[in-house]
Design an enzyme around this catalytic site. Structure first.
Site, PDB file in Angstrom:
ATOM      1  N   HIS A  51       0.842  -1.203   0.000  1.00  0.00           N
ATOM      2  CA  HIS A  51       0.000   0.000   0.000  1.00  0.00           C
ATOM      3  C   HIS A  51       0.880   1.257   0.000  1.00  0.00           C
ATOM      4  O   HIS A  51       1.757   1.412   0.851  1.00  0.00           O
ATOM      5  CB  HIS A  51      -0.896  -0.033   1.243  1.00  0.00           C
ATOM      6  CG  HIS A  51      -1.886   1.082   1.351  1.00  0.00           C
ATOM      7  ND1 HIS A  51      -3.105   1.062   0.706  1.00  0.00           N
ATOM      8  CD2 HIS A  51      -1.849   2.251   2.045  1.00  0.00           C
ATOM      9  CE1 HIS A  51      -3.781   2.175   1.005  1.00  0.00           C
ATOM     10  NE2 HIS A  51      -3.041   2.909   1.813  1.00  0.00           N
ATOM     11  N   ASP A  59       0.970   5.341   0.069  1.00  0.00           N
ATOM     12  CA  ASP A  59       0.194   6.517   0.462  1.00  0.00           C
ATOM     13  C   ASP A  59       0.750   7.786  -0.178  1.00  0.00           C
ATOM     14  O   ASP A  59       1.823   8.256   0.189  1.00  0.00           O
ATOM     15  CB  ASP A  59       0.214   6.659   1.991  1.00  0.00           C
ATOM     16  CG  ASP A  59      -0.687   5.633   2.659  1.00  0.00           C
ATOM     17  OD1 ASP A  59      -1.868   5.554   2.288  1.00  0.00           O
ATOM     18  OD2 ASP A  59      -0.202   4.905   3.540  1.00  0.00           O
ATOM     19  N   HIS A  66      -2.911   4.694  -2.944  1.00  0.00           N
ATOM     20  CA  HIS A  66      -3.955   5.472  -2.270  1.00  0.00           C
ATOM     21  C   HIS A  66      -3.638   6.952  -2.453  1.00  0.00           C
ATOM     22  O   HIS A  66      -2.709   7.472  -1.852  1.00  0.00           O
ATOM     23  CB  HIS A  66      -3.948   5.069  -0.772  1.00  0.00           C
ATOM     24  CG  HIS A  66      -4.906   5.827   0.083  1.00  0.00           C
ATOM     25  ND1 HIS A  66      -4.863   5.775   1.471  1.00  0.00           N
ATOM     26  CD2 HIS A  66      -5.954   6.653  -0.221  1.00  0.00           C
ATOM     27  CE1 HIS A  66      -5.823   6.536   1.971  1.00  0.00           C
ATOM     28  NE2 HIS A  66      -6.491   7.084   0.974  1.00  0.00           N
ATOM     29  N   ASP A  74      -8.305   1.326   6.426  1.00  0.00           N
ATOM     30  CA  ASP A  74      -6.986   1.953   6.532  1.00  0.00           C
ATOM     31  C   ASP A  74      -6.961   2.934   7.696  1.00  0.00           C
ATOM     32  O   ASP A  74      -7.743   3.883   7.717  1.00  0.00           O
ATOM     33  CB  ASP A  74      -6.719   2.685   5.196  1.00  0.00           C
ATOM     34  CG  ASP A  74      -5.332   3.283   5.088  1.00  0.00           C
ATOM     35  OD1 ASP A  74      -4.522   3.120   6.002  1.00  0.00           O
ATOM     36  OD2 ASP A  74      -5.085   3.922   4.037  1.00  0.00           O
TER      37      ASP A  74
END
Ligand code: DX5
Ligand code: ZN
Length: 233
Positions: free
Chosen positions: A37, A39, A70, A177
Site C-alpha cells: 500500500h 500513500d 492510495h 486503513d
C-alpha cells in the site's frame, strides 16, 4: 482442513524506512503480505507530503504482489495517468477530492487499472451508492488521512457494516486503513472488510535486518481477522 486466507494484509510503506524502500518491500513480501500500500499525499488534501509517480515507478520493480496506490490528493484527475504509467495495479481516489467522482473513477478504469473509491470518516458510506458500479474497491478510512500511527475511529465499524450491506453481491473489495492492529482487525473483519491496510502494526519492532518481526506482525493481524470471520460464519 486447510484454511484459505480470505483476508488480505496490505502494509503501508509510510511506516517503512524511506531510505530503503526496495529492501523493505522485499522483506514484507517474503514475510507474507498480500499487497503493498502506497500513500500519496499532497500537503493540501491532507496535511502531509509524501511521494509521487516517480517514487512509484522506482519501487515498482521491487513489487511482485499488488501495488495499491492510495491518492490523498486534490485534484486527483490530472495525475491518474502518471500513476497508471508508474505501474499501479489499483488506483484509489477520495470521494471528497473533487466534484466529479464518476469522472475520476471512469478515468482510472480507462487506464486499465482497478478503480478504488476512498471515503473519509466524516463521509456517510451511503454517498458511495451512486458510484458502486464504477468501483472495484471501496476504502473506508478508519482515521482521518494524513499520518500513520493514529487512533482507530470506532464509529467506522458501523459504517463498514452498512457499506457491506450496500455492496451486496457486487464484486467490490472493502478495504480499511488507519489504526488497524490486532485489537481492531477483528472488528473490521467482522463488519465486512477483507483488505486490511496497516503501517505501524506491520513495521513495528522489525527492520530489513530483522524481517521475521514483520512476518510475526502480519500473521498476528491475519489470524485476528480470520478468527472474527470464522465466528461470523
Ligand atoms: C493514513 C494512511 C495510512 C497509514 C496507516 O493517512 O492512509 O495508510 O499509513 O497507518 P497506521 O496503520 O499506522 O494507522
Ligand atoms: Zn492509505
Amino acid at each position: 482442513m486447510t484454511f484459505e486466507p480470505s483476508v488480505k494484509i496490505a502494509p503501508s510503506i509510510l511506516s517503512a524506512d524511506f531510505a530503503d524502500f526496495g529492501a523493505e518491500i522485499r522483506a514484507i513480501e517474503q514475510q507474507g503480505c498480500d499487497w503493498v500500500h502506497v500513500d500519496v499525499m499532497d500537503g493540501h488534501f491532507v496535511p502531509n507530503l509524501t511521494f509521487g509517480p516517480q517514487l512509484c515507478k522506482a519501487i515498482r520493480p521491487h513489487i511482485t504482489t499488488v501495488m495499491d496506490v492510495h491518492l490523498m490528493i486534490a485534484p486527483a484527475d490530472p495525475y491518474i495517468e502518471s500513476f497508471a504509467e508508474a505501474g499501479a495495479d489499483i488506483i484509489t481516489a477520495h470521494l471528497e477530492a473533487g466534484p466529479h467522482p464518476h469522472r475520476t473513477l471512469q478515468a482510472i478504469r480507462a487506464t486499465g487499472k482497478k478503480a478504488g473509491l476512498a471515503l473519509n470518516p466524516g463521509t456517510p458510506v451511503e454517498a458511495a451508492a451512486p458510484l458502486l458500479d464504477l468501483c472495484d474497491l471501496i476504502l473506508v478510512m478508519t482515521v482521518n488521512p494524513g499520518f500513520g500511527g493514529q487512533k482507530f475511529i470506532e464509529t467506522q465499524v458501523d459504517q463498514i457494516r452498512r457499506l457491506k450491506a450496500l455492496v451486496g453481491d457486487r464484486p467490490i473489495l472493502i478495504e480499511v486503513d488507519g489504526g488497524i492492529d490486532p485489537a481492531t482487525a477483528p472488528l473490521v473483519s467482522d463488519a465486512g472488510a477483507s483488505v486490511l491496510v496497516a503501517g505501524s502494526a506491520v513495521f513495528r519492532g522489525g527492520s530489513v535486518q530483522v524481517p521475521s518481526v514483520y512476518g510475526d506482525n502480519i500473521r498476528t493481524l491475519r489470524e485476528a481477522a480470520a478468527e472474527a470471520s470464522r465466528k461470523a460464519a
